[in-house]
Design an enzyme around this catalytic site. Structure first.
Site, PDB file in Angstrom:
ATOM      1  N   GLU A 153       0.884  -1.171   0.000  1.00 49.56           N
ATOM      2  CA  GLU A 153       0.000   0.000   0.000  1.00 49.56           C
ATOM      3  C   GLU A 153       0.922   1.223   0.000  1.00 49.56           C
ATOM      4  O   GLU A 153       1.734   1.391   0.916  1.00 49.56           O
ATOM      5  CB  GLU A 153      -0.842  -0.049   1.290  1.00 49.56           C
ATOM      6  CG  GLU A 153      -2.234   0.489   1.180  1.00 49.56           C
ATOM      7  CD  GLU A 153      -3.017   0.348   2.497  1.00 49.56           C
ATOM      8  OE1 GLU A 153      -2.437   0.085   3.567  1.00 49.56           O
ATOM      9  OE2 GLU A 153      -4.244   0.522   2.436  1.00 49.56           O
ATOM     10  N   ASN A 191      -6.012  -1.421   6.976  1.00 56.81           N
ATOM     11  CA  ASN A 191      -6.373  -1.582   8.386  1.00 56.81           C
ATOM     12  C   ASN A 191      -7.680  -0.909   8.768  1.00 56.81           C
ATOM     13  O   ASN A 191      -8.289  -1.260   9.771  1.00 56.81           O
ATOM     14  CB  ASN A 191      -5.218  -1.114   9.271  1.00 56.81           C
ATOM     15  CG  ASN A 191      -4.125  -2.165   9.266  1.00 56.81           C
ATOM     16  OD1 ASN A 191      -4.378  -3.334   9.545  1.00 56.81           O
ATOM     17  ND2 ASN A 191      -2.924  -1.776   8.893  1.00 56.81           N
TER      18      ASN A 191
END
Ligand code: NAD
Length: 285
Positions: A153, A191
């Site tokens: 990411e 997350n």
């Protein structure tokens, strides 16, 4: 800009994986941690994981030896950051610790060095604001285990330049990964979506909805997840999960992200998951 020399700060779960993959792909790597003991352990883990790749015929023995030879260990942060093209920070998920490290490496690194954080949830914009080069600060969020997982990411802080983003995305591709660009919001995408699920699984356990294995089996067989949320939390580290949930709760200001008291209790007891030998499951030494 091509990235050939990389310093990785922190040789724990993620840092040793990042050093491994970078060296495997021909980069010259400095692995920086606090003590020789930790560094020896990190190198032993890398050697063990390389051996596993040799056994699976992903690498030959010559490539394994060359990979190990490209990693140098050291405990000085300034020395580590001096003269490299990129620093990737992978120390524990504590904002004040990361801010201090970025200030030190910003002062020690050359003006063109890109400074990346492997943070799971801390604002890249806030880290960057503490340096003299916010355009060259970026999130490079590898997944665990790094040698296996394909995603990186790539997190752009408010001031991160297009050039820095392009350089880091190209590097991720060179390392055999798929970069996905996301913007700087708490928890990014990974997350923000994953941690509420793990937290809910811990609440379900705490409230007696089901036992550990039952919760994980429901998610594996029912939702086709390769791992259940509690086993995955043990892999990530329960302290890391708690730290991320605290960032989500505080920064998004919404009680749906409040960490489960059971998760806090496990962390307080030192039951951190695989790395401590006990979390929701028990692990052999
Ligand atoms: P870890 O606790 O396994 O390792 C952290 C390492 O940093 C330790 O070896 C520690 O000695 C070292 N360290 C601490 N202070 C230091 C300093 N001042 N200088 C140099 N080294 C120092 O943690 P981890 O799980 O590898 O997590 C590291 C980062 O990666 C965190 O930001 C975490 O959120 C992120 N992350 C973790 C996972 C995961 O699954 N564990 C996945 C993606 C991202």
């Amino acid at each position: 800009m091509s990235i050939d020399r990389i310093a990785v700060v922190g040789g724990g779960t993620m840092g040793n994986g990042i050093a491994h993959v970078a060296a495997q792909h021909g980069k010259s790597v400095r692995l920086v941690d606090l003590s020789d003991d930790v560094l020896d352990k990190a190198m032993a883990t890398i050697a063990k994981n390389l051996d596993r790749q040799v056994k699976k015929e992903i690498l030959d023995e010559q490539a394994r030896d060359a990979t190990l030879a490209r990693i140098e260990t050291m405990n000085g942060l300034e020395e580590g950051a001096d003269g490299v093209d990129l620093v990737v920070e992978a120390v524990p998920e504590k904002a004040e610790l990361k801010y201090a490290i970025f200030q030190t490496i910003d002062a020690a690194a050359g003006p063109d060095t890109i400074l990346a954080s492997n943070t799971s949830s801390i604002s890249i914009t806030e880290i960057a604001a503490r340096t003299s080069r916010p355009d060259k600060v970026i999130g490079m969020h590898f997944m665990n285990p790094v040698p296996v997982m394909k995603l990186v990411e790539v997190i752009r802080g408010l001031a991160t330049s297009d050039e820095t983003t392009k350089t880091v995305s190209s590097l991720a591709e060179e390392l055999g990964k798929t970069p996905v660009e996301v913007n700087d919001f708490p928890g990014f995408v990974s997350n923000r979506v994953l941690m509420p699920m793990i937290n809910e699984a811990v609440f379900a356990l705490m409230e007696g909805v089901a036992e550990v294995e039952a919760i994980d089996t429901v998610m594996k067989l029912g939702m086709n997840h390769p791992m259940g949320p509690l086993g995955l939390a043990d892999l990530i580290g329960l302290d890391t999960c708690l730290n991320i949930l605290e960032v989500l709760h505080r920064e998004l200001g919404d009680d749906r992200y409040r960490p489960s008291p059971l998760l806090r209790k496990y962390v307080a007891a030192g039951w951190l998951g695989r790395k401590s030998g006990r979390g929701f499951y028990r692990y052999e030494a």
